[in-house]
Design a protein around this motif. Structure first.
Motif, PDB file in Angstrom:
ATOM      1  N   THR A  11      11.436 100.244  19.343  1.00 40.83           N
ATOM      2  CA  THR A  11      11.697  99.105  20.218  1.00 40.83           C
ATOM      3  C   THR A  11      12.387  99.547  21.499  1.00 40.83           C
ATOM      4  OG1 THR A  11      11.841  97.571  18.373  1.00 40.83           O
ATOM      5  CG2 THR A  11      12.886  96.900  20.421  1.00 40.83           C
ATOM      6  N   THR A  15      10.758  99.182  25.234  1.00 41.83           N
ATOM      7  CA  THR A  15      11.451  98.412  26.264  1.00 41.83           C
ATOM      8  C   THR A  15      11.709  99.255  27.497  1.00 41.83           C
ATOM      9  OG1 THR A  15      12.527  97.083  24.560  1.00 41.83           O
ATOM     10  CG2 THR A  15      13.483  97.011  26.764  1.00 41.83           C
ATOM     11  N   ASP A 191       7.044  92.008  23.688  1.00 42.50           N
ATOM     12  CA  ASP A 191       6.905  91.222  22.457  1.00 42.50           C
ATOM     13  C   ASP A 191       5.732  91.728  21.620  1.00 42.50           C
ATOM     14  OD1 ASP A 191       9.075  89.644  23.035  1.00 42.50           O
ATOM     15  OD2 ASP A 191       7.894  87.985  23.884  1.00 42.50           O
ATOM     16  N   ARG A 194       6.682  95.053  19.985  1.00 44.47           N
ATOM     17  CA  ARG A 194       7.558  94.872  18.841  1.00 44.47           C
ATOM     18  C   ARG A 194       6.768  94.411  17.615  1.00 44.47           C
ATOM     19  NH1 ARG A 194      12.256  91.918  22.396  1.00 44.47           N
ATOM     20  NH2 ARG A 194      13.430  93.809  22.956  1.00 44.47           N
ATOM     21  N   SER A 198       6.467  96.506  14.190  1.00 43.34           N
ATOM     22  CA  SER A 198       6.870  95.885  12.916  1.00 43.34           C
ATOM     23  C   SER A 198       5.730  95.929  11.907  1.00 43.34           C
ATOM     24  CB  SER A 198       7.301  94.436  13.149  1.00 43.34           C
ATOM     25  OG  SER A 198       8.423  94.365  13.998  1.00 43.34           O
TER      26      SER A 198
END
Length: 210
Positions: A11, A15, A191, A194, A198
């Protein structure tokens, strides 16, 4: 490294890459070296058989497609990153961003470097767009721009800023003018990254438990 720690690392990398803020000098586009860019000027380019355009004021330069460094667990639309004069610049595959198959690299494939708004009003972010071919810089007057249609397009309606009317070979045609701030939204890309990270971690954990 635990799955949770790996997720945090991914993450943070995502970012940092996607929200990378860089500011360059004047545009390097050869077509613009003869004068100042005007709001009515657009760079047209191809994705497959479809023509799109982006306001020239967003364009910083156009470079040949070269090898990209991949970043783990990025969404499919982020092709990788390039080193542009010491700056790490993410490159987005516009075809994949529009929900299609990734672009196939050809002789005319290139990366259009664009500048958009950053996370706050005072910052800028620089990203690359992988396109199949660049056509030309064209003039489209405000009177020749129609509102975006609410349906019937092959891309998300919110990606379209308007439909520019042009005359080519004595025939009228429309060019899709992209809302580049929406297409290259760093918040949305982060988003997606992520979610991708995940999902990959969950899949890895499930495989290990099997």
């Amino acid at each position: 490294m635990s799955a949770a720690n790996e997720a945090n690392v991914v993450t943070n990398v995502v970012t940092n890459v996607v929200t990378n803020v860089v500011t360059y000098g004047s545009s390097a586009i050869v077509a613009l070296q003869s004068g100042s860019a005007l709001p009515s000027q657009f760079l047209t380019f191809m994705l497959g058989e479809e023509q799109y355009a982006v306001g020239i004021l967003h364009i910083k330069e156009i470079i040949e497609y070269g090898s990209l460094a991949s970043v783990p667990m990025m969404p499919a639309c982020v092709r990788g990153v390039i080193n542009l004069r010491g700056a790490v610049v993410p490159v987005m595959d516009l075809s994949a961003r529009f929900g299609r198959a990734p672009s196939v690299i050809g002789k005319r494939s290139c990366i259009v470097i664009v500048e958009t708004k950053g996370e706050d009003s005072d910052s800028k972010q620089v990203l690359g767009m992988l396109v199949d071919a660049v056509n030309a810089v064209v003039e489209i007057a405000a009177a020749d721009i129609e509102p975006p249609p609410s349906f019937g397009t092959r891309i998300r309606p919110d990606f379209i800023a308007g439909m520019g009317k042009r005359i080519e070979n004595n025939r009228g045609r429309f060019v899709i003018l992209l809302d580049i701030e929406r297409v290259l939204s760093s918040e949305e890309i982060v988003d997606m990254a992520r979610s991708t990270a995940s999902a990959a971690i969950v899949a890895t954990a499930a495989t290990a438990a099997a």
